[in-house]
Design an enzyme around this catalytic site. Structure first.
Site, short mmCIF file in Angstrom:
data_model
loop_
_atom_site.label_atom_id
_atom_site.label_comp_id
_atom_site.label_asym_id
_atom_site.label_seq_id
_atom_site.Cartn_x
_atom_site.Cartn_y
_atom_site.Cartn_z
N ASP A 234 4.52 2.13 -2.42
CA ASP A 234 5.76 2.89 -2.66
C ASP A 234 5.93 3.30 -4.13
OD1 ASP A 234 6.20 2.25 -0.06
OD2 ASP A 234 7.95 0.98 -0.40
N GLY A 278 8.37 4.05 1.94
CA GLY A 278 9.37 4.09 0.88
C GLY A 278 10.61 3.35 1.35
N ARG A 388 -1.98 3.49 5.01
CA ARG A 388 -2.19 2.19 4.37
C ARG A 388 -3.63 1.72 4.45
NH1 ARG A 388 2.07 -2.25 5.98
NH2 ARG A 388 0.18 -2.95 6.97
#
Ligand code: ATP
Ligand code: MG
Length: 462
Positions: A234, A278, A388
């Protein structure tokens, strides 16, 4: 320019605890000594081979603040007449004096929290740098802090040979986990295994743990260096220009947006909704929106918005499909949490489980267009796990390399309870508590956010 008051971050050092500890000359210089040559095999080369050290007093300017009055400086300032405050941080890098004999080092690496591109790059670089210092015993603790306590999980011996190619794939060689043993159990296990250097890769939770491990080691008067490498996709770590994985995430997120755009554009009144990472900061959503140029509405946690009503997102979506034919929405996972039912559910680490804002917007959009009897083809994409698990791109690969090397330099320099980062383009060490007190957030008054609004053309949804 001279500030009225200089604030320095003091790095915890082994000599704070042990006043009889004698440094030894460092034996290693990355500039001239890659790869490891034969002469390194059995000990330290002599001093004349050294160059390129960082002095312990070398600092990087973090920020200069001019307060309008001494009172507005508040706790930042000890001098009542002061209005300028400078903050300086220690430069990272190899030191001339080191506080561990390489042959006595028993190093361990652990990765915790969620996946992030670049974890393998950092592990690899830590191992390689430790070997260049002459360290022979390097272990990986599998599956995060759990690996310290779970009987069925066995430590992994690491060497250059083991880690040579791990950066070619995403994920973490060591695996990850949330939750796990208490700090005291972790330090017991470290004592049992004789670990005296611990490298911890993880986010704010992991760093809180690393700092607690550092404090517990001090309490037990153990000569241990605990060094963190901040892992947050993030990009929400305080003070840092960026954290590893962020650049890759933006690049991959942009691909998801592109797919959403093609789907939306190819359908009659197509609407593509993309949810990005986020939790409390919208950096990925903003940067991916800026990069793709295909986003019509970007929603982030820092900026409240309405879905319904005359200034709401849905009304604007109607306007977009009726004028442009299609629309793309990019929403950060932590945005609009006020619309979702609070469950108080937490993950094993104690983090609050967020409601799914992407699904909510998808459902509300479908409902709205049905109610107004305007056709709309709504498609929802959540690329989180695909992003990810990616391997780091070139720029993150470089960042990971430098962070991994600096983590090892920091430990050898005798620092503990620190973390590495990049700040004003320089590589630095921070005391852990300075960077985890709260998440870094996007400033809704910043030029960058306004550039994003110019790019999407979205109105104010408040
Ligand atoms: P991510 O960015 O993926 O959320 P994180 O490091 O914040 O990474 P967490 O799951 O919150 O991930 O925490 C990782 C590990 O740190 C877990 O094993 C958890 O038990 C431990 N931990 C979290 N918070 C603390 C804390 N305040 N003190 C000690 N340990 C903690
Ligand atoms: Mg976290």
């Amino acid at each position: 320019f001279q500030g009225d008051f200089e604030r320095r971050f003091n790095l915890p050092h082994l000599t704070d605890l042990f006043d009889d500890i004698e440094p030894i000359p460092s034996t290693f210089c990355l500039k001239s000594r890659l790869p490891v040559s034969e002469e390194f095999a059995d000990g330290y080369p002599s001093d004349e081979k050294w160059h390129g050290y960082i002095n312990n007093n070398d600092r990087v300017l973090l920020k200069v603040i001019h307060y309008s009055s001494p009172t507005s400086a508040g706790a930042e300032c000890i001098d009542p007449a002061c209005t300028w405050v400078e903050q300086w941080i220690h430069r990272a890098g190899p030191r001339e004096k080191i506080y561990f004999k390489p042959e006595q080092v028993n190093a361990a690496i652990v990765t915790c929290g969620g996946l992030c591109p670049g974890l393998n790059d950092v592990i690899r670089q830590i191992v390689i740098t430790l070997e260049i210092y002459g360290v022979k015993r390097i272990m990986g603790i599998p599956f995060g802090y759990r690996g310290f306590s779970d009987q069925g999980i066995h430590e992994m011996q690491l060497s250059r040979k083991v880690v040579q190619n791990i950066h070619l794939a995403g994920g973490s060689l060591l695996g990850i986990s949330r939750g796990g043993p208490t700090i005291s159990e972790i330090v017991d296990s470290m004592e049992e295994r004789g670990i005296n250097m611990l490298f911890v890769l993880g986010g704010n939770g992991t760093h809180a743990g690393a700092n607690a491990i550092h404090n517990e080691c001090r309490k037990r008067r153990l000569k241990v260096a605990v060094v963190g490498v901040p892992k947050t996709i993030d990009n929400d770590i305080l003070h840092m220009d960026k954290t590893f994985g962020f650049d890759t995430a933006v690049e991959e997120a942009q691909r998801a947006i592109n797919s959403a755009y093609i789907e939306a554009h190819s359908a009659y009144h197509g609407i593509g909704i993309v949810k990005l990472m986020g939790r409390s900061s919208g950096f990925i959503a903003m940067h991916a929106s800026l990069a793709s140029g295909q986003v019509d509405i970007c929603l982030i946690p820092e900026v409240p918005f309405h879905l319904h009503g005359p200034n709401g997102v849905l009304k604007h979506l109607r306007y977009l499909v009726e004028t442009k034919g299609s629309a793309v929405v990019c929403v950060a996972e932590g945005a609009g949490q006020n619309f979702l039912e609070k469950t108080n559910a937490t993950d094993p680490s104690g983090n609050i489980v967020l409601g799914d804002i992407g699904v909510h917007i998808q459902q509300e959009t479908k409902k709205y267009f049905k109610e107004i009897d305007v056709p709309a083809d709504v498609k929802y994409i959540d690329p989180t796990y695909m992003i990810r698990a990616c391997r780091a791109n070139a720029s993150d690969g470089i960042l990971c390399t430098v962070l991994g090397q600096n983590a090892v330099h920091g430990a050898f320099a005798g620092y503990g309870g620190i973390t590495v980062g990049i700040c004003n383009t320089h590589y630095v060490y921070f005391p852990i508590p300075e960077v985890i007190s709260y998440p870094r957030q996007l400033d809704p008054n910043s030029r960058m956010w306004h550039r994003c609004l110019t790019s999407t053309g979205q109105p104010d949804f408040t």
